[in-house]
Design a protein around this motif. Structure first.
Motif, PDB file in Angstrom:
ATOM      1  N   VAL A   1       0.867  -1.174   0.000  1.00 51.81           N
ATOM      2  CA  VAL A   1       0.000   0.000   0.000  1.00 51.81           C
ATOM      3  C   VAL A   1       0.905   1.226   0.000  1.00 51.81           C
ATOM      4  O   VAL A   1       1.869   1.289   0.764  1.00 51.81           O
ATOM      5  N   THR A   2       0.620   2.173  -0.876  1.00 54.80           N
ATOM      6  CA  THR A   2       1.364   3.430  -0.892  1.00 54.80           C
ATOM      7  C   THR A   2       0.433   4.545  -0.455  1.00 54.80           C
ATOM      8  O   THR A   2      -0.649   4.720  -1.016  1.00 54.80           O
ATOM      9  N   ILE A   3       0.834   5.274   0.561  1.00 56.37           N
ATOM     10  CA  ILE A   3       0.034   6.362   1.115  1.00 56.37           C
ATOM     11  C   ILE A   3       0.631   7.686   0.657  1.00 56.37           C
ATOM     12  O   ILE A   3       1.772   8.027   1.013  1.00 56.37           O
ATOM     13  N   GLY A   4      -0.100   8.410  -0.176  1.00 57.49           N
ATOM     14  CA  GLY A   4       0.362   9.704  -0.646  1.00 57.49           C
ATOM     15  C   GLY A   4       0.234  10.753   0.449  1.00 57.49           C
ATOM     16  O   GLY A   4      -0.608  10.642   1.342  1.00 57.49           O
ATOM     17  N   LEU A   5       1.072  11.775   0.377  1.00 59.99           N
ATOM     18  CA  LEU A   5       1.079  12.842   1.380  1.00 59.99           C
ATOM     19  C   LEU A   5       0.311  14.057   0.874  1.00 59.99           C
ATOM     20  O   LEU A   5       0.349  14.369  -0.318  1.00 59.99           O
ATOM     21  N   PRO A   6      -0.378  14.780   1.769  1.00 53.76           N
ATOM     22  CA  PRO A   6      -1.085  15.995   1.348  1.00 53.76           C
ATOM     23  C   PRO A   6      -0.117  17.032   0.770  1.00 53.76           C
ATOM     24  O   PRO A   6       0.997  17.201   1.274  1.00 53.76           O
ATOM     25  N   PHE A   7      -0.541  17.715  -0.282  1.00 53.25           N
ATOM     26  CA  PHE A   7       0.222  18.813  -0.882  1.00 53.25           C
ATOM     27  C   PHE A   7       1.607  18.378  -1.350  1.00 53.25           C
ATOM     28  O   PHE A   7       2.541  19.178  -1.415  1.00 53.25           O
ATOM     29  N   ALA A   8       1.747  17.092  -1.697  1.00 50.53           N
ATOM     30  CA  ALA A   8       3.063  16.560  -2.045  1.00 50.53           C
ATOM     31  C   ALA A   8       3.655  17.220  -3.289  1.00 50.53           C
ATOM     32  O   ALA A   8       4.880  17.353  -3.401  1.00 50.53           O
ATOM     33  N   ALA A   9       2.817  17.655  -4.232  1.00 54.02           N
ATOM     34  CA  ALA A   9       3.322  18.223  -5.483  1.00 54.02           C
ATOM     35  C   ALA A   9       4.139  19.489  -5.249  1.00 54.02           C
ATOM     36  O   ALA A   9       5.043  19.811  -6.036  1.00 54.02           O
ATOM     37  N   ALA A  10       3.835  20.210  -4.174  1.00 52.46           N
ATOM     38  CA  ALA A  10       4.533  21.466  -3.899  1.00 52.46           C
ATOM     39  C   ALA A  10       5.583  21.332  -2.806  1.00 52.46           C
ATOM     40  O   ALA A  10       6.281  22.299  -2.490  1.00 52.46           O
ATOM     41  N   ALA A  11       5.724  20.150  -2.231  1.00 52.33           N
ATOM     42  CA  ALA A  11       6.601  19.972  -1.068  1.00 52.33           C
ATOM     43  C   ALA A  11       8.073  19.960  -1.465  1.00 52.33           C
ATOM     44  O   ALA A  11       8.457  19.512  -2.547  1.00 52.33           O
ATOM     45  N   ALA A  12       8.907  20.453  -0.545  1.00 49.44           N
ATOM     46  CA  ALA A  12      10.354  20.370  -0.720  1.00 49.44           C
ATOM     47  C   ALA A  12      10.817  18.956  -0.420  1.00 49.44           C
ATOM     48  O   ALA A  12      10.064  18.140   0.116  1.00 49.44           O
ATOM     49  N   GLU A  13      12.059  18.645  -0.746  1.00 41.17           N
ATOM     50  CA  GLU A  13      12.599  17.337  -0.421  1.00 41.17           C
ATOM     51  C   GLU A  13      12.594  17.123   1.089  1.00 41.17           C
ATOM     52  O   GLU A  13      12.719  18.068   1.872  1.00 41.17           O
ATOM     53  N   GLY A  14      12.462  15.863   1.482  1.00 40.94           N
ATOM     54  CA  GLY A  14      12.403  15.546   2.896  1.00 40.94           C
ATOM     55  C   GLY A  14      13.680  15.906   3.628  1.00 40.94           C
ATOM     56  O   GLY A  14      14.779  15.843   3.067  1.00 40.94           O
ATOM     57  N   ASP A  15      13.530  16.272   4.900  1.00 41.64           N
ATOM     58  CA  ASP A  15      14.661  16.648   5.745  1.00 41.64           C
ATOM     59  C   ASP A  15      14.567  15.850   7.039  1.00 41.64           C
ATOM     60  O   ASP A  15      13.534  15.874   7.718  1.00 41.64           O
ATOM     61  N   ALA A  16      15.613  15.118   7.364  1.00 38.78           N
ATOM     62  CA  ALA A  16      15.617  14.311   8.588  1.00 38.78           C
ATOM     63  C   ALA A  16      16.221  15.129   9.717  1.00 38.78           C
ATOM     64  O   ALA A  16      17.433  15.352   9.760  1.00 38.78           O
TER      65      ALA A  16
END
Length: 298
Positions: A87-102
């Motif tokens: 199952v893949t769960i998409g994130l809200p507003f992903a199209a405009a999001a910056a790259e992930g930061d840990a």
């Protein structure tokens, strides 16, 4: 990049949380998004897996035989084993999001560019939390989670929340009933809407509530399948054939077969009948009493 984390349950819980805020901007600016989540739900951050996510690329983790993928690009969504697929769960507003930061172990934060951030938390127990942190009262009230399901499966509304079911009607995973509370501990009206394979959480917040607001449903993977090839390796490991247990890296299910586990009888039967094993996770709400069942299937 492959990482492994041990835990006591096959089930993987996905906690989809929404934090909404009208607190002064100065307060929001002083807090890291992970800190906001920690204040709202201290246990979730305290129990985050002690691994660095997005350490130079997407994170691939193996937790009790389940694969979890945390992407660098939010548009790729979070992938979790389910049934014979994922199952893949998409994130809200992903199209405009910056790259992930840990910013902390077991977490990844995505700046959505609209005064909101998505915070992913991978827990030692195998649960996966997604929190949306919103900085002011002008924030949206609707949060869409597009769900990609295995072939033949679908997302369906249920009395408690929502479920992912396969073509035979078996539940592969479930979203628990949504809830939301403001910073003063008051309930905030919230609900799910299901449109095709998109799950939307609606949080009816306004300036009358104390911010941030937290809305937190839970997704649990209920069923996975062990392939015939893996069953063969498990049988060999249990019976000391071919030094399977000494060849590194040892796959998770082979590893537990090598050390002995409650599914031994199912492995013996599946091996001789050339069949697969269905592993069903039964949750009592706590790790110490949750357990797995093993059954032989074609």
């Amino acid at each position: 990049m492959k990482k492994s984390v041990s835990s006591t349950a096959v089930g993987t819980a996905v906690l989809l949380a929404v934090l909404c805020g009208t607190a002064p901007v100065a307060v929001a600016d002083e807090q890291d998004a992970v800190d906001v989540v920690a204040e709202a739900s201290p246990g979730d951050i305290a129990n985050a897996a002690d691994v660095a996510l997005l350490d130079g690329g997407p994170a691939s983790l193996l937790i009790d035989g389940l694969s979890i993928e945390v992407p660098e690009d939010a548009r790729d969504g979070l992938s979790i084993s389910a049934g014979a697929g994922a199952v893949t769960i998409g994130l809200p507003f992903a199209a405009a999001a910056a790259e992930g930061d840990a910013t902390a172990p077991g977490t990844a934060t995505y700046d959505n560019g609209n005064e909101t951030s998505s915070v992913v938390v991978v827990h030692e127990s195998g649960s996966l939390q997604v929190a949306t942190v919103i900085d002011d009262a002008s924030a949206p009230t609707r949060y869409d989670y597009p769900i990609e399901v295995p072939s033949g499966a679908s997302l369906q509304a249920s009395d408690a929340g929502a479920v992912v079911v396969d073509a035979a009607g078996e539940v592969l995973g479930a979203f628990a009933a949504p809830w939301a509370k403001d910073a003063a501990g008051r309930d905030v009206p919230t609900r799910y809407e299901v449109d095709g394979n998109t799950l939307t959480q609606v949080v009816e917040h306004d300036a009358g509530y104390a911010y941030p607001i937290v809305a937190d449903p839970v997704y649990t993977t209920s069923t996975v399948y062990i392939s015939k090839a893996t069953v063969k390796q498990m049988y060999q490991g249990m019976n000391g054939i071919g030094n399977v247990c000494t060849v590194l890296p040892v796959p998770y299910w082979v590893g537990i077969a090598c050390s002995g586990f409650p599914g031994r009888q199912a492995v013996e039967q599946a091996y001789w009948q050339n069949k697969r094993i269905k592993v069903s996770y039964v949750s009592c709400g706590f790790n110490y009493c949750s357990y797995n069942t093993f059954s032989v299937v074609s």
